[in-house]
Write a protein that holds these residues in place. Structure first.
Motif, short mmCIF file in Angstrom:
data_model
loop_
_atom_site.label_atom_id
_atom_site.label_comp_id
_atom_site.label_asym_id
_atom_site.label_seq_id
_atom_site.Cartn_x
_atom_site.Cartn_y
_atom_site.Cartn_z
N MET A 95 76.96 25.71 92.02
CA MET A 95 78.40 25.93 91.95
C MET A 95 78.74 27.15 92.79
SD MET A 95 79.58 25.69 88.03
CE MET A 95 79.03 24.46 86.88
N GLU A 99 83.52 28.96 90.73
CA GLU A 99 83.31 27.92 89.71
C GLU A 99 82.46 28.43 88.55
OE1 GLU A 99 83.43 23.73 92.22
OE2 GLU A 99 81.70 25.04 92.42
N THR A 103 83.92 28.30 84.83
CA THR A 103 83.19 27.65 83.74
C THR A 103 83.18 28.56 82.51
OG1 THR A 103 81.79 26.56 85.37
CG2 THR A 103 81.00 26.55 83.12
N ASP A 106 86.53 28.34 80.77
CA ASP A 106 86.80 27.05 80.13
C ASP A 106 86.69 27.10 78.60
OD1 ASP A 106 87.40 25.62 82.41
OD2 ASP A 106 85.35 24.89 82.73
N LYS A 109 89.89 26.98 76.66
CA LYS A 109 90.91 25.99 76.99
C LYS A 109 91.09 24.98 75.87
CE LYS A 109 90.53 26.64 81.90
NZ LYS A 109 89.88 26.23 83.12
N LEU A 113 88.77 16.54 78.39
CA LEU A 113 88.55 15.61 79.49
C LEU A 113 89.77 14.76 79.82
CD1 LEU A 113 85.44 13.72 80.38
CD2 LEU A 113 87.43 12.34 79.88
N GLY A 116 92.61 16.58 81.56
CA GLY A 116 92.29 16.83 82.96
C GLY A 116 92.40 15.56 83.79
N LEU A 117 91.94 14.44 83.22
CA LEU A 117 91.94 13.18 83.95
C LEU A 117 93.37 12.75 84.28
CD1 LEU A 117 90.39 10.80 85.08
CD2 LEU A 117 90.47 9.73 82.84
N GLU A 127 94.18 25.02 83.98
CA GLU A 127 93.30 25.00 85.14
C GLU A 127 93.70 26.12 86.11
OE1 GLU A 127 90.70 22.94 85.50
OE2 GLU A 127 90.19 23.71 87.48
N ARG A 131 91.64 29.60 87.06
CA ARG A 131 91.33 29.93 88.45
C ARG A 131 91.80 31.35 88.79
NH1 ARG A 131 89.82 26.50 92.63
NH2 ARG A 131 89.38 25.04 90.96
N LEU B 208 87.90 14.32 87.76
CA LEU B 208 87.16 15.07 86.73
C LEU B 208 86.23 16.11 87.34
CD1 LEU B 208 86.32 12.25 84.18
CD2 LEU B 208 88.02 14.06 83.97
N VAL B 210 86.61 18.27 89.57
CA VAL B 210 87.16 19.60 89.80
C VAL B 210 87.90 20.10 88.56
CG1 VAL B 210 87.34 19.34 92.28
CG2 VAL B 210 89.23 18.58 90.85
N ARG B 211 87.61 19.49 87.44
CA ARG B 211 88.21 19.92 86.19
C ARG B 211 87.14 20.39 85.22
NH1 ARG B 211 92.08 19.68 88.92
NH2 ARG B 211 94.05 18.60 88.58
N ARG B 212 87.60 20.79 84.04
CA ARG B 212 86.70 21.31 83.04
C ARG B 212 85.49 20.39 82.78
NH1 ARG B 212 88.46 22.59 76.81
NH2 ARG B 212 86.54 23.64 76.19
N ALA B 213 85.75 19.09 82.66
CA ALA B 213 84.67 18.16 82.34
C ALA B 213 83.61 18.16 83.44
CB ALA B 213 85.22 16.75 82.15
N ARG B 215 82.90 20.51 85.56
CA ARG B 215 82.14 21.77 85.53
C ARG B 215 81.14 21.75 84.39
NH1 ARG B 215 87.26 23.90 87.03
NH2 ARG B 215 87.87 24.08 84.86
#
Ligand SMILES: Nc1ncnc2c1ncn2[C@@H]1O[C@H](COP(=O)(O)OP(=O)(O)O)[C@@H](O)[C@H]1O
Ligand SMILES: [Mg+2]
Lengths: 258, 347
Positions: A95, A99, A103, A106, A109, A113, A116-117, A127, A131, B208, B210-213, B215
């Motif tokens: 990473m 990143e 991590t 996170d 948060k 999943l 984020g999706l 997010e 950052r 996903l 580039v998101r929390r999952a 990572r």
């Protein structure tokens, strides 16, 4: 005196025949830098491992804000405010530096999943916040210029600092640094000492494992000494420095020889 | 041998990524649209070198090519992204196919209505298997998943109610979508459905990643203990990885059932799991473009060279060994490059 943040109560841990920690009592107060020193194999890293839940103690317990951490999952201990670095650097090498720190962020948060999706507003907000926060931390530690580099390609000293940054990403109350100055030259050590002070001044509590005496004397509020798994001293740096048992432990002279 | 060393050092993955990063949004849109358009036109390109002389080119595009790509993408979430060695992936494909077969022959539900059920059941199976199995590490996980794959097949083999060794026949084809009809003699429609499923999967994985999952998966793959100590609920994200991979396998299975019209346990052997895993490794673990190229080649090549019949598998194996020898990380391995460092200008 300020409030106790973390307390080790009569902590004992055995690995087969080896007693790595033997009835250790230790209090860490909010806002202090406590140095943990002792010869190799004294049990310093083991203290970190027990506090972070890597090992369960054979007896005794660890209290955070007076509450026992017994049976608390490792990621929850981190969420409750304890973060650490590793004696042997263990970054996420594939990473980027950024990143790695994100991590860390996170952990607090709320969106998971699915958020984020599907790009739900809260997930997007979090997010972006993570950052920004990660950049701030890298800046604070002085390595933001490396943020887009893969961790494994970073110079050694930057990797050590990135470990600290990643730990800060989790917004800990207590940050535990395991020999962060290992392999540093004197100039780098001075820089690191400044950084550690800065971290404390920013409101974090620091537990520091270190061998370099001058570094410790310069920045710690208190020094605890481990030898063969037992705490043999716990006092102001100047007092510990002149403690006969401590000197013997470091010189390897049995205490009954004097 | 100069050619071979070029082949070895060629870093198409990074070149491609660089090119993409340096392209303007409009340029990207044009490229993406043309790629998708080109893919959609593939069924019409079965002439000359692309044709498969012995097998039906249009059918080959759907199965194995399209479906292998889809399944390899699904397995890549598990193996490539999260570093969990799953040797029983065929089980989820089988669950999807059997869901289609059973519901398709016993109820009036059509393929599109069965699709979400098949996906949900495969996901559920992934979850139930994962809950105990994902507490295990490395080789142990591989063995448990391998066992699971076999258990599903053997259960199907021994369950009279679902045909036992005879399997299930007369599975209905999907109902037409507007003017587009599903026909085994001309499988364009199937191909377009697979293509859409592949695109959806790519969208999901890219999102996903580039998101929390993403990572969390990356952290777990690299150092699970440290991931946990940095606050990653590793079991939860491993379960997600497993279930999403299973869902994609299940989706592929439903469509497969609705295409072959007949399924039997012998179609869901360990070989399928291994072959899909080979696609992932051959293409480049963890990189979706590599995985797709790998799956396309491994699915297409054996059909392309079917005319040499007996020597076919030997040539195929030889090509695989030679390639892996020169590119041990696969054809398009995961990211190696770094972005150019942009120094912050302080004011
Ligand atoms: N997982 C383990 N299994 C067996 N022995 C261990 C383990 N972890 C630590 N020890 C032993 O505990 C003692 C203290 O180790 P450690 O805490 O790493 O010392 P240090 O003070 O140098 O950090 C050593 O004797 C070490 O060998
Ligand atoms: Mg140590």
């Amino acid at each position: 005196m300020s409030k106790v943040l973390l307390e080790l109560k009569d902590l004992t841990i055995k690995f087969g025949g080896v007693t790595a920690l033997n009835g250790v009592n230790l209090k860490i107060h909010e806002g202090e830098i406590l140095a943990l020193i002792g010869p190799n194999g004294a049990g310093k890293t083991t203290v970190f491992n027990v506090v972070t839940g890597v090992y369960q103690p054979t007896s005794g317990e660890v209290l955070l804000h007076g509450k026992s951490l017994k049976g608390v999952k490792r990621f929850n201990i981190t969420k409750m405010g304890i973060a650490r670095t590793f004696q042997n650097i263990r970054l996420f090498g594939d990473m980027t530096a950024l990143e790695n720190v994100i991590t860390g962020t996170d952990v607090h948060k709320k969106s998971g999943l699915l958020g984020g999706l599907f790009g739900l507003p809260r997930a997007r907000r979090e997010e972006q916040a993570g950052r920004d926060k990660a950049h701030q931390i890298l800046e604070f530690i002085g390595i933001d210029e490396y943020s887009d580099r893969l961790a494994r390609n970073l110079p050694y000293g930057v990797q050590r600092r990135l470990e600290i940054a990643r730990a800060l990403g989790t917004e800990p109350k207590l940050i535990m640094l395991d020999e962060p100055a290992a392999g540093f030259n004197p100039a780098e050590k001075v820089e690191l000492a400044k950084t550690i002070k800065k971290i404390r001044d920013a409101g974090y509590t620091v537990l520091l494992i270190e061998h370099d005496m001058s570094l410790i004397m310069g920045i710690s509020d208190r020094v605890a000494v481990l030898d063969f798994g037992q705490k043999i001293a716990d006092d102001l740096p100047t007092v510990v420095q002149n403690d006969q048992r401590v000197i013997e432990a470091y010189l390897g002279v049995p205490s009954d020889a004097s | 041998m100069k050619f071979l060393s070029v082949f070895k050092d060629l870093n198409l993955r990074d070149k491609g990524a660089e090119f993409w990063e340096n392209s303007s949004p409009t340029k990207r849109k044009v490229i993406a649209t043309s790629l998708v358009g080109l893919a959609a036109l593939l069924p019409f390109m079965g002439v000359g070198i692309l044709d498969t002389p012995v097998s039906d080119y249009g059918a080959v595009l759907v199965y194995p090519v399209g479906m292998f790509i889809l399944m390899a993408l699904g397995l890549n979430i598990v193996v490539g992204k999260s570093g969990l060695l799953d040797l029983g992936y065929v089980a989820f494909f089988a669950i999807g196919a059997y869901t289609m077969a059973i519901l398709g022959t016993h109820t009036s539900l059509n393929t599109w209505e069965i699709m979400p059920i098949g996906i949900a059941l495969a996901m559920l199976a992934g979850f139930i298997l994962g809950l105990p199995a994902l507490r295990l590490r490395g080789d142990y996980l591989a063995i448990v998943t391998l066992g699971f794959g076999e258990i599903v097949r053997i259960s199907a083999l021994n369950t009279k109610a679902i045909g036992g060794p005879n399997g299930i026949a007369n599975i209905p084809v999907p109902p037409s979508i507007g003017p587009i009809k599903f026909n085994l003699n001309d499988q364009k429609a199937y191909f377009w459905v697979v293509l859409i499923m592949i695109l959806l999967t790519i969208w999901m994985i890219r999102r996903l990643s580039v998101r929390r999952a993403g990572r969390a998966w990356e952290a777990i793959r690299q150092d699970e203990d440290v991931a946990e100590l940095m606050g990653v609920n590793t079991l939860r994200y491993k379960l997600w990885s497993f279930s999403l991979g299973a869902a994609i396998g299940g989706a592929a299975g439903v469509l497969y059932g609705s295409k072959t019209l007949f399924i039997a346990p012998e179609m869901f052997t360990l070989n399928v799991s291994i072959l899909i895993l080979a696609c992932v490794v051959f293409g480049g673990m963890g990189n979706i473009w590599g995985v797709m190229v790998g799956a396309a080649i491994l699915a297409y090549l054996p059909e392309r060279i079917r005319f040499i019949s007996d020597a076919r598998l030997f040539v195929f194996g030889l090509a695989l060994v030679i390639t892996m020898n020169f590119r041990p990380d696969g054809i398009l391995p995961r990211k190696k490059r770094e972005k150019v460092i942009v120094k912050k200008v302080s004011n």
